[in-house]
Design an enzyme around this catalytic site. Structure first.
Site, PDB file in Angstrom:
ATOM      1  N   GLU A 193       0.880  -1.096   0.199  1.00 24.58           N
ATOM      2  CA  GLU A 193      -0.299  -0.135   0.400  1.00 24.58           C
ATOM      3  C   GLU A 193       0.779   0.843   0.092  1.00 24.58           C
ATOM      4  O   GLU A 193       0.693   2.345   0.269  1.00 24.58           O
ATOM      5  CB  GLU A 193      -0.875  -0.041   1.092  1.00 24.58           C
ATOM      6  CG  GLU A 193      -1.961  -1.182   0.872  1.00 24.58           C
ATOM      7  CD  GLU A 193      -3.203  -1.353   2.139  1.00 24.58           C
ATOM      8  OE1 GLU A 193      -3.073  -0.279   2.894  1.00 24.58           O
ATOM      9  OE2 GLU A 193      -4.380  -2.365   1.555  1.00 24.58           O
ATOM     10  N   GLU A 314      -4.632  -8.808  -0.456  1.00 21.46           N
ATOM     11  CA  GLU A 314      -5.890  -8.375   0.113  1.00 21.46           C
ATOM     12  C   GLU A 314      -7.346  -8.153   0.089  1.00 21.46           C
ATOM     13  O   GLU A 314      -7.488  -7.760  -0.860  1.00 21.46           O
ATOM     14  CB  GLU A 314      -5.067  -7.307   1.121  1.00 21.46           C
ATOM     15  CG  GLU A 314      -3.604  -7.553   2.322  1.00 21.46           C
ATOM     16  CD  GLU A 314      -3.731  -5.847   2.874  1.00 21.46           C
ATOM     17  OE1 GLU A 314      -4.932  -5.822   3.143  1.00 21.46           O
ATOM     18  OE2 GLU A 314      -2.202  -5.819   2.623  1.00 21.46           O
TER      19      GLU A 314
HETATM   20  O1  AHR Z   1      -5.284  -6.199   6.646  1.00 21.56           O
HETATM   21  C1  AHR Z   1      -5.417  -5.251   7.381  1.00 21.56           C
HETATM   22  C2  AHR Z   1      -4.515  -3.953   6.923  1.00 21.56           C
HETATM   23  O2  AHR Z   1      -5.761  -3.699   5.094  1.00 21.56           O
HETATM   24  C3  AHR Z   1      -3.424  -4.370   6.087  1.00 21.56           C
HETATM   25  O3  AHR Z   1      -2.100  -3.908   7.476  1.00 21.56           O
HETATM   26  C4  AHR Z   1      -3.011  -3.170   5.534  1.00 21.56           C
HETATM   27  O4  AHR Z   1      -2.519  -3.153   4.357  1.00 21.56           O
HETATM   28  C5  AHR Z   1      -3.850  -2.629   4.550  1.00 21.56           C
HETATM   29  O5  AHR Z   1      -4.358  -1.451   4.660  1.00 21.56           O
END
Ligand code: AHR
Length: 510
Positions: A193, A314
């Site tokens: 991110e 994710e």
């Molecule tokens: O999964 C939780 C968080 O969500 C992670 O650390 C981040 O990459 C995302 O914003």
């Protein structure tokens, strides 16, 4: 009298059955469903690592190998976890891997500033993670720190994990730490991110940084698979800039993150939710279809042969934490709603497997949409676990094209398709069709017309429950588990079945 009519109308709506049709092209398979679509993610967050996977070296109460819980390993082996991303997430860009190697009593501590401001003692580090992956039979995916690290630090990590013994100081250090042979880590994330917690970078700046870091990641003879930190959901410009500014021989995948969140300021309870909230969550989950389609279309301009993958590294549902738990630990329960998110999202990934070649559910244990929850020596498998296990028949199978004409699931003026499906043929010639009925009220009668195969038998498994809000608890850990599904009938080239409301079914056709 009016009231009676109203209640009758509601009862009819609640027990109604809708019709949907699917056409399966059983002999038109082309693309392989990369098993890494069934990947997972473990961050130094809450009790994912500590208490989830790892219980320290001196725990006599819970069976373990070098501190890794064996009950967890056994459950995850049944899932066939293909790849596991670590150590973050946001944590990755604060993590300095050299703090997590060598004798544990000499490892420095740090503050986990992203997740609860708790002490991180670095007792679980590179050796522990990579050895654990070997135990699980999963490929490791390491997320490098480019937010607060350096090209040298990442370059050294690659050498420590991958270079042959005796070639330079890093493999030497690895040997001193008890591991002469390299682990040969293939999957590497270049930050996380980068548009947010990974450094608040603009895409042009990140593309430059990416090129710089990748230049110094010498592979030691094992080709690396380099994954760029991807867009925040629908930021298509991010992907455009990366594809334009990074030479294609320096990149193997572009990430995408997407969470099914009702409202970031009011996420609502994981278990006490209304049908409206369920509906909104599903609308968010279904956005994945548009995200992968549009990011892929942007990539097509630069990479029409689809050599560069999308890694949705994710994804999952995100709700309020369970009452009384640390808000920074993101611990949430997992209901039938999560099973429906999982089944639907995996169908989307399967159907886009020409471009989506990795995905990592967030997160594997005790954090967000987990497959396992632990509480001291207790462990439970969530409805999401069961969907991942039922769907693992698709891993590395050939995608079979299907077209779905689905009934609608309506809420006020909104409507979404009630049926989600995908199909594949495995190496033994067995076809699997996974179907989800998203509708919270109406059962679905589904007809499947088969072209290009003469199946002789059909069997199936189903995950369902009598309430959408149901979940597995430590008191009742097997409330929701897969059962035999025998409501599908095969007659010639036509299959007919009835799917109960909010259910997930996987059929096997021979
Ligand atoms: O999964 C939780 C968080 O969500 C992670 O650390 C981040 O990459 C995302 O914003």
């Amino acid at each position: 009298m009016k009231k009676i009519f109203f209640y009758i109308a509601v009862l009819i709506a609640l027990n109604s059955t809708a019709q949907s049709t699917i056409t399966l092209q059983a002999d038109k398979g082309q693309d392989i469903i990369n098993k890494n679509i069934y990947g997972h993610f473990a961050e130094h967050l809450g009790h994912c690592i500590y208490g989830g996977f790892y219980i320290g070296d001196n725990n006599k109460k819970i069976p373990n190998k070098d501190g890794i819980r064996l009950d967890v390993v056994e459950a995850l082996k049944k899932l066939k976890v293909p790849v596991l991303r670590w150590p973050g997430g946001c944590f990755a860009d604060t993590y300095h891997w050299k703090d997590g190697i060598g004798p544990k009593d000499k490892r420095p501590s740090m503050l986990n500033v992203w997740w609860g401001n708790v002490k991180e003692d670095n007792s679980f580090g590179t050796n522990e993670f990579l050895n654990m992956c070997e135990l699980l039979g999963a490929e490791p995916y390491l997320s490098g720190n480019i937010g607060s690290g350096s090209p040298q630090e990442l370059s050294d990590w690659v050498k420590y994990t991958n270079h042959p013994n005796g070639s330079s100081p890093m493999p030497e250090l690895r040997s001193q730490n008890g591991r002469p042979n390299p682990w040969k880590v293939k999957y590497w994330g270049i930050g996380n991110e980068a548009w947010g917690c990974g450094g608040n970078m603009r895409p042009e700046y990140y593309a430059n940084i990416y090129r710089q870091y990748v230049t110094f990641m010498s592979d030691g003879g094992n080709r690396l698979f380099r994954i760029a930190s991807g867009a925040n959901g629908g930021d298509y410009n991010w992907t455009e800039v990366l594809m334009r500014d990074i030479p294609l021989n320096m990149i193997d995948a572009v990430g995408v993150h997407h969470y099914s969140v009702i409202d970031w300021n009011k996420k609502s309870s994981a278990t006490l939710f209304s049908e409206e909230e369920y509906y909104t969550t599903m609308q968010r989950a279904l956005q994945m279809e548009e995200l992968v389609t549009r990011h892929s279309a942007v990539m097509d301009k630069y990479d029409p042969k689809k050599k560069i993958a999308i890694a949705v590294d994710e994804w999952g549902g995100w709700y309020d934490v369970e009452p009384g738990t640390n808000p920074g630990f993101l611990f949430q329960q997992n209901t039938m709603r999560d099973a429906i998110i999982a089944g639907t999202t995996l169908n989307i990934f399967n159907n886009h497997c020409d471009r989506v070649r990795m995905a990592n559910l967030a997160q594997i244990i005790n954090v967000l949409q987990s497959v396992i929850l632990t509480n001291e020596e207790k462990i439970l498998l969530t409805p999401t676990y069961h969907v991942m296990e039922m769907y693992n028949v698709h891993q590395d199978a050939t995608l079979l094209p299907i077209s779905v004409t689905s009934a609608d699931y309506k809420m006020g003026k909104e409507k979404i398709k009630a049926i989600s499906a995908s199909a594949s043929k495995d190496k033994n010639g067995i076809t699997h069709i996974s179907l989800v009925n998203i509708d919270a009220n109406a059962a679905q009668e589904v007809s499947i017309n088969v072209n290009g195969a003469n199946y002789q038998s059909v069997t199936g498994r189903i995950l369902s429950s009598d309430k959408l809000q149901n979940y597995n608890s430590f008191e009742n850990p097997e409330k929701i588990k897969p059962g035999v599904y025998n409501s599908a009938t095969l007659s010639g080239n036509s299959l007919k079945m009835k799917l109960p409301p909010f259910s997930v079914v996987v059929l096997e056709l021979k």
